[in-house]
Structure formats: C-alpha cells, structure tokens
Design an enzyme around this catalytic site. Structure first.
Site, PDB file in Angstrom:
ATOM      1  N   ASN A   7       0.855  -1.183   0.000  1.00  0.00           N
ATOM      2  CA  ASN A   7       0.000   0.000   0.000  1.00  0.00           C
ATOM      3  C   ASN A   7       0.902   1.248   0.000  1.00  0.00           C
ATOM      4  OD1 ASN A   7      -1.418   2.270   1.106  1.00  0.00           O
ATOM      5  ND2 ASN A   7      -3.090   0.892   1.617  1.00  0.00           N
ATOM      6  N   HIS A  10       1.099   6.122   1.906  1.00  0.00           N
ATOM      7  CA  HIS A  10       1.871   7.049   2.741  1.00  0.00           C
ATOM      8  C   HIS A  10       3.075   7.649   2.036  1.00  0.00           C
ATOM      9  CE1 HIS A  10      -1.018   6.585   5.736  1.00  0.00           C
ATOM     10  NE2 HIS A  10      -0.771   5.304   5.945  1.00  0.00           N
ATOM     11  N   ARG A  49      -6.763  12.989   0.931  1.00  0.00           N
ATOM     12  CA  ARG A  49      -5.711  13.428   1.843  1.00  0.00           C
ATOM     13  C   ARG A  49      -4.322  12.922   1.438  1.00  0.00           C
ATOM     14  NH1 ARG A  49      -7.156  10.031   7.271  1.00  0.00           N
ATOM     15  NH2 ARG A  49      -9.123  11.130   6.987  1.00  0.00           N
ATOM     16  N   GLU A  70      -8.315   0.514  -3.386  1.00  0.00           N
ATOM     17  CA  GLU A  70      -9.124   0.596  -2.163  1.00  0.00           C
ATOM     18  C   GLU A  70     -10.057   1.773  -2.282  1.00  0.00           C
ATOM     19  OE1 GLU A  70      -7.727   1.000   1.888  1.00  0.00           O
ATOM     20  OE2 GLU A  70      -6.247  -0.528   1.415  1.00  0.00           O
ATOM     21  N   GLU A 151     -10.935  -9.344   2.794  1.00  0.00           N
ATOM     22  CA  GLU A 151      -9.668  -9.027   3.459  1.00  0.00           C
ATOM     23  C   GLU A 151      -9.987  -8.886   4.939  1.00  0.00           C
ATOM     24  OE1 GLU A 151      -7.135  -6.033   1.688  1.00  0.00           O
ATOM     25  OE2 GLU A 151      -6.390  -5.422   3.658  1.00  0.00           O
ATOM     26  N   HIS A 191      -3.728  -4.724   7.489  1.00  0.00           N
ATOM     27  CA  HIS A 191      -3.811  -3.585   8.422  1.00  0.00           C
ATOM     28  C   HIS A 191      -2.920  -3.824   9.639  1.00  0.00           C
ATOM     29  CE1 HIS A 191      -5.263   0.124  10.091  1.00  0.00           C
ATOM     30  NE2 HIS A 191      -5.967   0.308   8.994  1.00  0.00           N
TER      31      HIS A 191
HETATM   32  N1  PXP Z   1      -5.871  -3.064   4.023  1.00  0.00           N
HETATM   33  C1  PXP Z   1      -6.807  -2.098   4.093  1.00  0.00           C
HETATM   34  C2  PXP Z   1      -8.192  -2.428   3.662  1.00  0.00           C
HETATM   35  C3  PXP Z   1      -6.488  -0.794   4.544  1.00  0.00           C
HETATM   36  O1  PXP Z   1      -7.440   0.143   4.616  1.00  0.00           O
HETATM   37  C4  PXP Z   1      -5.147  -0.514   4.884  1.00  0.00           C
HETATM   38  C5  PXP Z   1      -4.775   0.867   5.313  1.00  0.00           C
HETATM   39  O2  PXP Z   1      -4.983   1.764   4.295  1.00  0.00           O
HETATM   40  C6  PXP Z   1      -4.199  -1.548   4.775  1.00  0.00           C
HETATM   41  C7  PXP Z   1      -4.592  -2.812   4.360  1.00  0.00           C
HETATM   42  C8  PXP Z   1      -2.765  -1.322   5.096  1.00  0.00           C
HETATM   43  O3  PXP Z   1      -2.655  -1.045   6.459  1.00  0.00           O
HETATM   44  P1  PXP Z   1      -1.257  -0.570   7.038  1.00  0.00           P
HETATM   45  O4  PXP Z   1      -0.950   0.737   6.397  1.00  0.00           O
HETATM   46  O5  PXP Z   1      -1.515  -0.483   8.505  1.00  0.00           O
HETATM   47  O6  PXP Z   1      -0.270  -1.637   6.668  1.00  0.00           O
END
Ligand code: PXP
Length: 241
Positions: A7, A10, A49, A70, A151, A191
């Site tokens: 992901n 960030h 954001r 997402e 998920e 997550h």
């Molecule tokens: N899966 C989903 C559905 C999420 O919303 C997020 C965060 O955006 C993640 C995975 C990744 O989470 P993390 O950034 O804590 O690894």
C-alpha cells in the site's frame, strides 16, 4: 507463496505534506514492483488526503503488477473505478474523521447496496474484495453480496496489548479464515502488519494475499524501499516453506 500487496498511500502522505511532487508515488510503486511485490494497493479517499486522482490514473496505466484499488462504495469513486479498471477493488468504510481505516465494512447491514456495487464491478471485469472484521456474520454477508474475496482486518491483532490479547485476536483470525475458505471466498488480510507480527497471520491456512503499507513505508526511511519490501517477502517465503 502468499502474495504481497504494498500500500503506497503514505508515500503520497509525505508528498502532500508539501503539496509538491516528491516523493514520486509512481516511482515508489515501480520500486516495490521491482523488489518483488505482487500488487500495489492505493486508497483514493474522498477527502484526497494522500493519493490523488492522477496517481491512480498513472498507476493503472504504468504498473506491470496488479492494482488493488481501495475505495468507499460511493458514486464518485465508483466512477473512477469504471475509468481505470483496476484488477481488484477493495471496498472499505470511510469516515472523514478517522486517521486510517478503523473498522471493517458492515456488509451485513448494507447487503442490497453492496450486491449492486459488486455486480456493477463484475460487469466491468473488476474483482471485488470486502474489508471486514473477522466475524462469520460478515463472511456470510460477503457471500450473499457475491464478493470474490474478503480481506480480514488484522488491526485488532496488530494493536493488541500483551501476549494473551494478541493470542485471542489471532485465534479469531484463524477461525474466521477457516470460515472464509469453507465459504469458497479468497482469503486476504491486512492492516497494521509488519515484519514482527506478520508470521502468525501468514501461517493461517489458505491465506492468499496480505496488504501492508505503513510499516513498509516507515521502514524504508531506514533501509530503503526495496529492502523494506524484501524484508516482508522473506517472512512470506519462510512461511511458504
Ligand atoms: N488493508 C486495508 C483495507 C487498509 O485500509 C489498509 C490501510 O490503508 C491496509 C490494508 C494497510 O494497512 P497498514 O498501512 O496499517 O499496513
């Protein structure tokens, strides 16, 4: 081997801190791809954001690996999905006040709407994953909706304080994971996962994919993005052995 979705939200968070062009989201995604990531995950939030529309356009055009888009199941973002046609959408709840996605999607309370959104995505050849808490009721609802995957939200496991609380949260993921596989859905998780807490989750039988963002991007500050991706892939490799 369990597949890794990185992901990259960030990377965009850092760029948006100055509203400039650095660090480049596409370049980061390409680095992850070269390091062996199986897919790139990006969340186009309604408040924009971090990831912006142009990021999603570029990712959808230029990635070699799959794009896991997402999104909240709202008309504005559904229209973006129609345009970019990602491999998969992961439907998540979204509220403007939250720092990150906080809980799973309450599929059971929104079956008709989510069934329509899922059918619409399928008609555009897009696979549908639902981000849910590890709760069999939500799995049943995901089946009713016609989703391809779920998920499981690993946040409560990742944030559990102490071994006992962590063991309870892990057991919930394991039990629900079995339920998901028995229901015939593809099992994903994500997550709060990192190099320290990933292994027990990666050992859940039948797990197909994990999505990891914050830990990889944070770690990349110290060891570089490619090494941060490889470090996670090494854990997944070990679990596959
Ligand atoms: N899966 C989903 C559905 C999420 O919303 C997020 C965060 O955006 C993640 C995975 C990744 O989470 P993390 O950034 O804590 O690894």
């Amino acid at each position: 081997m369990i597949e890794l979705g990185v992901n990259i939200d960030h990377v965009a968070t850092l760029r948006e801190a100055r509203k400039g062009v650095d660090p480049d989201v596409l370049e980061a995604a390409k680095l992850c791809e070269m390091a062996g990531a199986h897919q790139i995950t990006a969340h186009l939030r309604q408040d924009r954001r971090h990831v912006q529309d142009q990021d999603i356009e570029l990712l959808s055009e230029l990635l070699e690996v799959r794009l896991n888009f997402e999104m909240a199941a709202v008309p504005e973002i559904i229209a973006v999905a129609h345009r970019i046609r990602p491999y998969q959408v992961c439907l998540v709840p979204e509220s403007r006040e939250e720092i990150t996605t906080e809980g799973g999607l309450d599929v059971a309370s929104d079956i008709e709407h989510l069934r329509a959104v899922t059918a619409d995505m399928h008609s555009h050849d897009i696979q549908v994953s639902l981000f849910i808490d590890p709760d069999p009721r939500q799995v049943d609802a995901a089946v009713a909706v016609g989703a391809d995957c779920v998920e499981l939200h690993t946040g409560p496991y990742a944030n559990a304080h102490g071994d006992e609380a962590m063991a309870v949260a892990l057991q919930q993921l394991q039990d629900c994971g079995r339920y998901v596989i028995d229901a015939g859905l593809t099992l994903n998780a994500g997550h709060g996962l990192n190099v320290h807490n990933l292994e027990p989750v990666a050992r859940i039988p039948g797990l197909h994919e994990v999505n990891i963002g914050h830990a990889i991007i944070s770690r990349s500050i110290f060891i570089g993005l490619d090494n941060a991706v490889k470090e996670i892939l090494d854990v997944l490799d070990r679990c596959a052995a």
